[in-house]
Design a protein around this motif. Structure first.
Motif, PDB file in Angstrom:
ATOM      1  N   ALA A 130      29.824  71.613 -38.869  1.00 37.99           N
ATOM      2  CA  ALA A 130      30.336  72.935 -39.241  1.00 37.99           C
ATOM      3  C   ALA A 130      31.801  73.088 -38.813  1.00 37.99           C
ATOM      4  O   ALA A 130      32.626  73.586 -39.580  1.00 37.99           O
ATOM      5  CB  ALA A 130      29.478  74.035 -38.621  1.00 37.99           C
ATOM      6  N   THR A 131      32.105  72.638 -37.618  1.00 38.97           N
ATOM      7  CA  THR A 131      33.480  72.733 -37.116  1.00 38.97           C
ATOM      8  C   THR A 131      34.435  71.895 -37.958  1.00 38.97           C
ATOM      9  O   THR A 131      35.540  72.334 -38.277  1.00 38.97           O
ATOM     10  CB  THR A 131      33.541  72.288 -35.640  1.00 38.97           C
ATOM     11  OG1 THR A 131      32.723  73.170 -34.869  1.00 38.97           O
ATOM     12  CG2 THR A 131      34.968  72.313 -35.114  1.00 38.97           C
ATOM     13  N   ASN A 132      33.991  70.713 -38.352  1.00 39.06           N
ATOM     14  CA  ASN A 132      34.866  69.793 -39.094  1.00 39.06           C
ATOM     15  C   ASN A 132      34.915  70.045 -40.597  1.00 39.06           C
ATOM     16  O   ASN A 132      35.894  69.674 -41.240  1.00 39.06           O
ATOM     17  CB  ASN A 132      34.442  68.350 -38.832  1.00 39.06           C
ATOM     18  CG  ASN A 132      34.687  67.944 -37.408  1.00 39.06           C
ATOM     19  OD1 ASN A 132      35.693  68.302 -36.815  1.00 39.06           O
ATOM     20  ND2 ASN A 132      33.751  67.215 -36.836  1.00 39.06           N
ATOM     21  N   GLU A 133      33.887  70.641 -41.157  1.00 35.98           N
ATOM     22  CA  GLU A 133      33.818  70.806 -42.612  1.00 35.98           C
ATOM     23  C   GLU A 133      33.880  72.257 -43.086  1.00 35.98           C
ATOM     24  O   GLU A 133      34.561  72.563 -44.062  1.00 35.98           O
ATOM     25  CB  GLU A 133      32.545  70.144 -43.155  1.00 35.98           C
ATOM     26  CG  GLU A 133      32.449  68.661 -42.873  1.00 35.98           C
ATOM     27  CD  GLU A 133      33.562  67.844 -43.499  1.00 35.98           C
ATOM     28  OE1 GLU A 133      34.031  68.185 -44.598  1.00 35.98           O
ATOM     29  OE2 GLU A 133      33.969  66.842 -42.870  1.00 35.98           O
ATOM     30  N   ILE A 134      33.151  73.134 -42.424  1.00 39.41           N
ATOM     31  CA  ILE A 134      33.099  74.537 -42.878  1.00 39.41           C
ATOM     32  C   ILE A 134      34.307  75.323 -42.377  1.00 39.41           C
ATOM     33  O   ILE A 134      34.927  76.063 -43.138  1.00 39.41           O
ATOM     34  CB  ILE A 134      31.770  75.201 -42.457  1.00 39.41           C
ATOM     35  CG1 ILE A 134      30.608  74.501 -43.169  1.00 39.41           C
ATOM     36  CG2 ILE A 134      31.792  76.696 -42.785  1.00 39.41           C
ATOM     37  CD1 ILE A 134      29.223  74.968 -42.735  1.00 39.41           C
ATOM     38  N   LYS A 135      34.647  75.146 -41.128  1.00 36.52           N
ATOM     39  CA  LYS A 135      35.787  75.886 -40.564  1.00 36.52           C
ATOM     40  C   LYS A 135      37.081  75.652 -41.345  1.00 36.52           C
ATOM     41  O   LYS A 135      37.810  76.609 -41.632  1.00 36.52           O
ATOM     42  CB  LYS A 135      35.961  75.545 -39.085  1.00 36.52           C
ATOM     43  CG  LYS A 135      36.761  76.571 -38.317  1.00 36.52           C
ATOM     44  CD  LYS A 135      36.782  76.241 -36.839  1.00 36.52           C
ATOM     45  CE  LYS A 135      36.136  77.362 -36.087  1.00 36.52           C
ATOM     46  NZ  LYS A 135      36.164  77.153 -34.635  1.00 36.52           N
ATOM     47  N   PRO A 136      37.393  74.415 -41.738  1.00 36.19           N
ATOM     48  CA  PRO A 136      38.602  74.210 -42.556  1.00 36.19           C
ATOM     49  C   PRO A 136      38.523  74.922 -43.917  1.00 36.19           C
ATOM     50  O   PRO A 136      39.547  75.384 -44.428  1.00 36.19           O
ATOM     51  CB  PRO A 136      38.676  72.692 -42.735  1.00 36.19           C
ATOM     52  CG  PRO A 136      37.920  72.133 -41.579  1.00 36.19           C
ATOM     53  CD  PRO A 136      36.820  73.123 -41.309  1.00 36.19           C
ATOM     54  N   LEU A 137      37.334  75.010 -44.486  1.00 32.11           N
ATOM     55  CA  LEU A 137      37.191  75.739 -45.754  1.00 32.11           C
ATOM     56  C   LEU A 137      37.451  77.233 -45.564  1.00 32.11           C
ATOM     57  O   LEU A 137      38.044  77.880 -46.423  1.00 32.11           O
ATOM     58  CB  LEU A 137      35.794  75.516 -46.343  1.00 32.11           C
ATOM     59  CG  LEU A 137      35.535  74.131 -46.933  1.00 32.11           C
ATOM     60  CD1 LEU A 137      34.059  73.967 -47.271  1.00 32.11           C
ATOM     61  CD2 LEU A 137      36.398  73.897 -48.161  1.00 32.11           C
ATOM     62  N   ILE A 138      37.017  77.764 -44.430  1.00 33.16           N
ATOM     63  CA  ILE A 138      37.293  79.175 -44.124  1.00 33.16           C
ATOM     64  C   ILE A 138      38.801  79.364 -43.959  1.00 33.16           C
ATOM     65  O   ILE A 138      39.366  80.349 -44.438  1.00 33.16           O
ATOM     66  CB  ILE A 138      36.517  79.644 -42.873  1.00 33.16           C
ATOM     67  CG1 ILE A 138      35.003  79.617 -43.142  1.00 33.16           C
ATOM     68  CG2 ILE A 138      36.969  81.046 -42.448  1.00 33.16           C
ATOM     69  CD1 ILE A 138      34.133  79.844 -41.909  1.00 33.16           C
ATOM     70  N   SER A 139      39.456  78.415 -43.309  1.00 36.36           N
ATOM     71  CA  SER A 139      40.921  78.482 -43.155  1.00 36.36           C
ATOM     72  C   SER A 139      41.616  78.404 -44.508  1.00 36.36           C
ATOM     73  O   SER A 139      42.595  79.118 -44.750  1.00 36.36           O
ATOM     74  CB  SER A 139      41.421  77.348 -42.263  1.00 36.36           C
ATOM     75  OG  SER A 139      40.966  77.531 -40.950  1.00 36.36           O
ATOM     76  N   THR A 140      41.110  77.551 -45.394  1.00 40.14           N
ATOM     77  CA  THR A 140      41.676  77.457 -46.740  1.00 40.14           C
ATOM     78  C   THR A 140      41.505  78.785 -47.474  1.00 40.14           C
ATOM     79  O   THR A 140      42.431  79.271 -48.128  1.00 40.14           O
ATOM     80  CB  THR A 140      41.019  76.310 -47.536  1.00 40.14           C
ATOM     81  OG1 THR A 140      41.278  75.085 -46.845  1.00 40.14           O
ATOM     82  CG2 THR A 140      41.569  76.223 -48.949  1.00 40.14           C
ATOM     83  N   ALA A 141      40.320  79.383 -47.346  1.00 40.51           N
ATOM     84  CA  ALA A 141      40.070  80.684 -47.983  1.00 40.51           C
ATOM     85  C   ALA A 141      41.021  81.739 -47.434  1.00 40.51           C
ATOM     86  O   ALA A 141      41.552  82.560 -48.183  1.00 40.51           O
ATOM     87  CB  ALA A 141      38.615  81.105 -47.771  1.00 40.51           C
TER      88      ALA A 141
END
Length: 170
Positions: A130-141
């Motif tokens: 989650a930290t490596n894959e989901i968190k960056p997507l939230i940052s992109t959003a």
């Protein structure tokens, strides 16, 4: 009488009005939407220390932008939805793509949690993923909401992300 679509920066969507409502006046998008994803992200990161959070992760449901605001206590939710419809289509599409990617990853994690008898066994792997894959997507959003859209060439490939997910849970 002709119906005119709302335009960012004019009338009800005047820049000052949007800024007062915590809606980006340039993009028409609000960071409040990210609270929905930050909630599940927080739960996923807490799993190693609190495996009982798995039940809360399993209860989390995807919500699109409008659904989030319709169900929120956001003071200016009608304005947020109106501004969303006036937002540039490429930004809406990019934000929707980020949300979709997050939803897919969370759904896969939820499937893994349903399939395990003891969430504590996979909790650290899930939190790391989650930290490596989901968190960056939230940052992109967040970047999209603020008008910072990366060129497509810099976006992760869906097949590569899927391969990483498959490897994690293999």
């Amino acid at each position: 009488m002709e119906c005119v679509d709302p335009v960012l920066g004019a009338g009800e969507l005047a820049a000052e009005r949007l800024e007062q409502a915590n809606i980006n006046s340039q993009t028409g998008l609000a960071t409040d939407y990210l609270n929905h994803f930050n909630e599940v992200m927080m739960l996923l990161e807490m799993l190693p220390a609190m495996p009982d959070c798995a039940a809360d992760v399993l209860e989390w449901q995807p919500l699109d932008y409008e659904g989030h605001f319709e169900n929120s206590s956001f003071k200016d939710k009608k304005l947020a939805i109106l501004a969303y419809h006036a937002a540039p289509s490429h930004l809406r599409e990019h934000l929707e793509a980020c949300a979709s990617d997050i939803n897919v990853l969370v759904a896969q994690i939820q499937d893994q949690l349903r399939e395990t008898e003891d969430p504590s066994v996979i909790a650290a792997d899930i939190a790391g993923f989650a930290t490596n894959e989901i968190k960056p997507l939230i940052s992109t959003a967040s970047g999209v909401i603020h008008g910072h859209v990366k060129p497509e060439a810099e976006q992760p490939e869906g097949d590569a992300a899927q391969a990483e997910i498959d490897a994690l849970f293999a």
